[in-house]
Motif scaffolding. Structure first.
Motif, PDB file in Angstrom:
ATOM      1  N   TYR A 125      12.283  -4.560   8.244  1.00  0.00           N
ATOM      2  CA  TYR A 125      10.658  -4.154   8.081  1.00  0.00           C
ATOM      3  C   TYR A 125       9.859  -4.544   8.978  1.00  0.00           C
ATOM      4  O   TYR A 125       9.631  -5.731   9.171  1.00  0.00           O
ATOM      5  N   LYS A 126       9.370  -3.524   9.715  1.00  0.00           N
ATOM      6  CA  LYS A 126       8.507  -3.817  10.763  1.00  0.00           C
ATOM      7  C   LYS A 126       6.877  -3.882  10.416  1.00  0.00           C
ATOM      8  O   LYS A 126       6.332  -2.954  10.307  1.00  0.00           O
ATOM      9  N   SER A 127       6.544  -5.226  10.312  1.00  0.00           N
ATOM     10  CA  SER A 127       5.189  -5.318   9.732  1.00  0.00           C
ATOM     11  C   SER A 127       4.941  -6.925  10.109  1.00  0.00           C
ATOM     12  O   SER A 127       5.836  -7.370  10.927  1.00  0.00           O
ATOM     13  N   TYR A 128       3.906  -7.203   9.774  1.00  0.00           N
ATOM     14  CA  TYR A 128       3.136  -8.500   9.931  1.00  0.00           C
ATOM     15  C   TYR A 128       2.752  -9.175   8.720  1.00  0.00           C
ATOM     16  O   TYR A 128       2.029  -8.381   8.203  1.00  0.00           O
TER      17      TYR A 128
ATOM     18  N   GLN B 217       3.521  -0.827  -1.531  1.00  0.00           N
ATOM     19  CA  GLN B 217       3.272   0.280  -0.457  1.00  0.00           C
ATOM     20  C   GLN B 217       3.425  -0.370   0.881  1.00  0.00           C
ATOM     21  O   GLN B 217       2.648  -0.733   1.575  1.00  0.00           O
ATOM     22  N   PRO B 218       4.760  -0.653   1.146  1.00  0.00           N
ATOM     23  CA  PRO B 218       4.840  -1.323   2.494  1.00  0.00           C
ATOM     24  C   PRO B 218       4.545  -0.858   3.762  1.00  0.00           C
ATOM     25  O   PRO B 218       4.495  -1.428   4.756  1.00  0.00           O
ATOM     26  N   PHE B 219       4.486   0.486   3.824  1.00  0.00           N
ATOM     27  CA  PHE B 219       3.854   0.962   5.150  1.00  0.00           C
ATOM     28  C   PHE B 219       2.493   1.500   5.128  1.00  0.00           C
ATOM     29  O   PHE B 219       1.769   2.216   5.952  1.00  0.00           O
ATOM     30  N   LEU B 220       1.751   1.143   4.096  1.00  0.00           N
ATOM     31  CA  LEU B 220       0.297   1.706   4.223  1.00  0.00           C
ATOM     32  C   LEU B 220      -0.369   0.723   4.964  1.00  0.00           C
ATOM     33  O   LEU B 220      -1.591   1.308   5.617  1.00  0.00           O
ATOM     34  N   PHE B 221      -0.257  -0.566   5.334  1.00  0.00           N
ATOM     35  CA  PHE B 221      -0.959  -1.517   6.387  1.00  0.00           C
ATOM     36  C   PHE B 221       0.202  -1.825   7.346  1.00  0.00           C
ATOM     37  O   PHE B 221       1.260  -2.240   6.952  1.00  0.00           O
ATOM     38  N   ASP B 222      -0.349  -1.932   8.382  1.00  0.00           N
ATOM     39  CA  ASP B 222       0.467  -2.610   9.620  1.00  0.00           C
ATOM     40  C   ASP B 222       0.565  -4.065   9.616  1.00  0.00           C
ATOM     41  O   ASP B 222       1.207  -4.620  10.026  1.00  0.00           O
ATOM     42  N   ALA B 223      -0.451  -4.989   9.022  1.00  0.00           N
ATOM     43  CA  ALA B 223      -0.480  -6.265   8.815  1.00  0.00           C
ATOM     44  C   ALA B 223      -1.236  -6.917   7.507  1.00  0.00           C
ATOM     45  O   ALA B 223      -2.056  -6.013   6.956  1.00  0.00           O
ATOM     46  N   HIS B 224      -0.532  -7.911   7.054  1.00  0.00           N
ATOM     47  CA  HIS B 224      -1.131  -8.361   5.815  1.00  0.00           C
ATOM     48  C   HIS B 224      -1.332  -9.794   5.852  1.00  0.00           C
ATOM     49  O   HIS B 224      -0.625 -10.654   6.423  1.00  0.00           O
TER      50      HIS B 224
ATOM     51  N   VAL C 150     -13.990  -3.661   6.313  1.00  0.00           N
ATOM     52  CA  VAL C 150     -14.419  -2.886   5.177  1.00  0.00           C
ATOM     53  C   VAL C 150     -14.161  -4.140   4.027  1.00  0.00           C
ATOM     54  O   VAL C 150     -13.056  -4.368   3.633  1.00  0.00           O
ATOM     55  N   ALA C 151     -15.306  -4.321   3.820  1.00  0.00           N
ATOM     56  CA  ALA C 151     -15.415  -5.367   2.447  1.00  0.00           C
ATOM     57  C   ALA C 151     -15.714  -4.816   1.387  1.00  0.00           C
ATOM     58  O   ALA C 151     -16.723  -4.034   1.168  1.00  0.00           O
ATOM     59  N   ILE C 152     -14.965  -4.853   0.378  1.00  0.00           N
ATOM     60  CA  ILE C 152     -15.096  -3.994  -1.013  1.00  0.00           C
ATOM     61  C   ILE C 152     -15.250  -5.068  -1.974  1.00  0.00           C
ATOM     62  O   ILE C 152     -14.875  -6.097  -2.452  1.00  0.00           O
TER      63      ILE C 152
ATOM     64  N   TYR D 113     -15.711   7.389  10.605  1.00  0.00           N
ATOM     65  CA  TYR D 113     -15.747   6.457  11.510  1.00  0.00           C
ATOM     66  C   TYR D 113     -14.834   6.776  12.775  1.00  0.00           C
ATOM     67  O   TYR D 113     -13.845   7.355  12.569  1.00  0.00           O
ATOM     68  N   ARG D 114     -14.878   6.115  13.748  1.00  0.00           N
ATOM     69  CA  ARG D 114     -13.709   5.813  14.751  1.00  0.00           C
ATOM     70  C   ARG D 114     -12.602   5.233  14.629  1.00  0.00           C
ATOM     71  O   ARG D 114     -12.768   4.068  14.871  1.00  0.00           O
ATOM     72  N   THR D 115     -11.675   5.807  14.165  1.00  0.00           N
ATOM     73  CA  THR D 115     -10.491   5.237  13.777  1.00  0.00           C
ATOM     74  C   THR D 115      -9.406   5.473  14.617  1.00  0.00           C
ATOM     75  O   THR D 115      -8.965   6.477  15.311  1.00  0.00           O
ATOM     76  N   HIS D 116      -8.284   4.709  14.398  1.00  0.00           N
ATOM     77  CA  HIS D 116      -6.845   5.413  14.635  1.00  0.00           C
ATOM     78  C   HIS D 116      -6.039   4.743  13.670  1.00  0.00           C
ATOM     79  O   HIS D 116      -6.294   3.862  12.726  1.00  0.00           O
ATOM     80  N   ASP D 117      -4.621   4.943  13.922  1.00  0.00           N
ATOM     81  CA  ASP D 117      -3.771   4.650  12.780  1.00  0.00           C
ATOM     82  C   ASP D 117      -3.112   3.087  12.966  1.00  0.00           C
ATOM     83  O   ASP D 117      -1.903   2.811  12.881  1.00  0.00           O
ATOM     84  N   PHE D 118      -4.036   2.152  12.623  1.00  0.00           N
ATOM     85  CA  PHE D 118      -3.707   0.845  12.517  1.00  0.00           C
ATOM     86  C   PHE D 118      -4.313   0.195  11.533  1.00  0.00           C
ATOM     87  O   PHE D 118      -5.759  -0.012  11.817  1.00  0.00           O
ATOM     88  N   LYS D 119      -3.883  -0.331  10.567  1.00  0.00           N
ATOM     89  CA  LYS D 119      -4.625  -1.139   9.284  1.00  0.00           C
ATOM     90  C   LYS D 119      -4.161  -2.363   8.867  1.00  0.00           C
ATOM     91  O   LYS D 119      -3.014  -2.436   9.022  1.00  0.00           O
TER      92      LYS D 119
END
Length: 310
Positions: free
Chosen positions: A121-124, A86-93, A13-15, A61-67
């Motif tokens: 903090y479980k993220s990437y 918002q540390p848990f809004l996205f799984d990877a940065h 998704v390009a904004i 769209y066909r999505t699942h909960d990984f952003k």
């Protein structure tokens, strides 16, 4: 990467922003080396992404909960702002050449505070820097050093330097490694097995989360890993892995054969013979490996007969 199962399918998704400086910066800049008096709309922009954009994509769209979220320069600044606010809004940065000098280093300071206050903090996070110099590099290097020394448990952090790549190209230069290091391939590398069967269970839980569906450890992958431990003579781990494979795939002949090979090497020939006989019940003449198991059955039968006679 997706075609070779190195990554799941993804929707990009390009904004397009009408005022990039306003949307992507969390505070108003007063540093004379930048646009003085501009910026400060990042919280509103992040709220739009969370409350409107993500909901729209999920509904259509066909999505699942990984952003994931990705940005370069002040876009990278926005990515780091999103991570700490918002540390848990996205799984990877992905933050390419993040402009952390912005507005008296406010975001850099906030990221440091976030890392200090969150020991887990479980993220990437992927960050990189090109041939930038001066304040841009100075603040980045300071933040990088802090991150390396204060990385929370569970946080996967990848950093790259591109000394010959200009500021505008660090996103292109870093994209492969950003995604390659994020996604767990379906074929688990042996080096990731540090705690036997538990490592495999945990690894495929992560694979399943990233792909939005249950991915069971493939029989041939576990078989390969178990044989590598067997070849290294780490027999206890090899036995545990082969038993796990057999429990998971009771109708796969190779699961029986692998465990039989280990038992035979440990001189547990009766146990090995029993496994081979079980494997043969799943095969018929002409099947792949039938003759191999048939010969192994005869060899073990002779060994056990001689043992009984003795």
């Amino acid at each position: 990467m997706q075609k070779i199962q190195g990554a799941p399918e993804a929707i990009v998704v390009a904004i397009e922003s009408k005022n990039r400086t306003w949307d992507l910066t969390p505070t108003v800049n007063q540093d004379p080396r930048g646009p003085v008096g501009q910026g400060g709309g990042a919280d509103g922009f992040l709220n739009f992404i969370e409350k409107e954009l993500i909901s729209y994509i999920d509904d259509n769209y066909r999505t699942h909960d990984f952003k994931m979220i990705s940005g370069g320069s002040i876009g990278g600044l926005f990515v780091l702002h999103a991570m700490q606010s918002q540390p848990f809004l996205f799984d990877a940065h992905f933050a390419y050449s993040p402009a952390v000098w912005w507005a008296d280093r406010t975001t850099a300071k906030r990221v440091k505070k976030f890392l200090t206050n969150n020991k887990t903090y479980k993220s990437y996070l992927y960050m990189n820097m090109g041939n930038e110099s001066g304040e841009m590099r100075e603040v980045y290097e300071d933040l990088l050093s802090f991150m390396k020394s204060n990385q929370p448990e569970g946080m996967r952090f990848v950093n790259q330097a591109f000394p010959d790549v200009p500021h505008g190209l660090t996103s292109a230069a870093g994209q492969f490694n950003a995604y390659h290091n994020l996604f767990f391939p379906i074929e688990m590398p042996t080096i990731k097995v540090t705690n036997g069967v538990q490592s495999i269970i945990e690894y495929y839980a992560k694979v399943s989360h990233q792909r939005g569906k249950i991915i069971a450890p493939p029989e041939m992958v576990v078989n390969r890993i178990a044989y590598e431990f067997f070849q290294r003579r780490e027999l206890e781990t090899a036995v545990a892995l082969f038993k796990y494979n057999l429990k998971t795939y009771p109708n796969h002949t190779y699961a029986y054969g692998g465990l039989a090979d280990v038992y035979q090497s440990m001189n547990k020939r009766e146990e090995a013979h029993s496994l081979i006989k079980s494997a043969l019940t799943l095969l018929k003449p002409g099947d792949e490996a039938y003759e191999y198991y048939k010969n192994m059955d005869a060899e073990l039968a002779d060994d056990n007969k001689d043992k009984a006679t003795f």
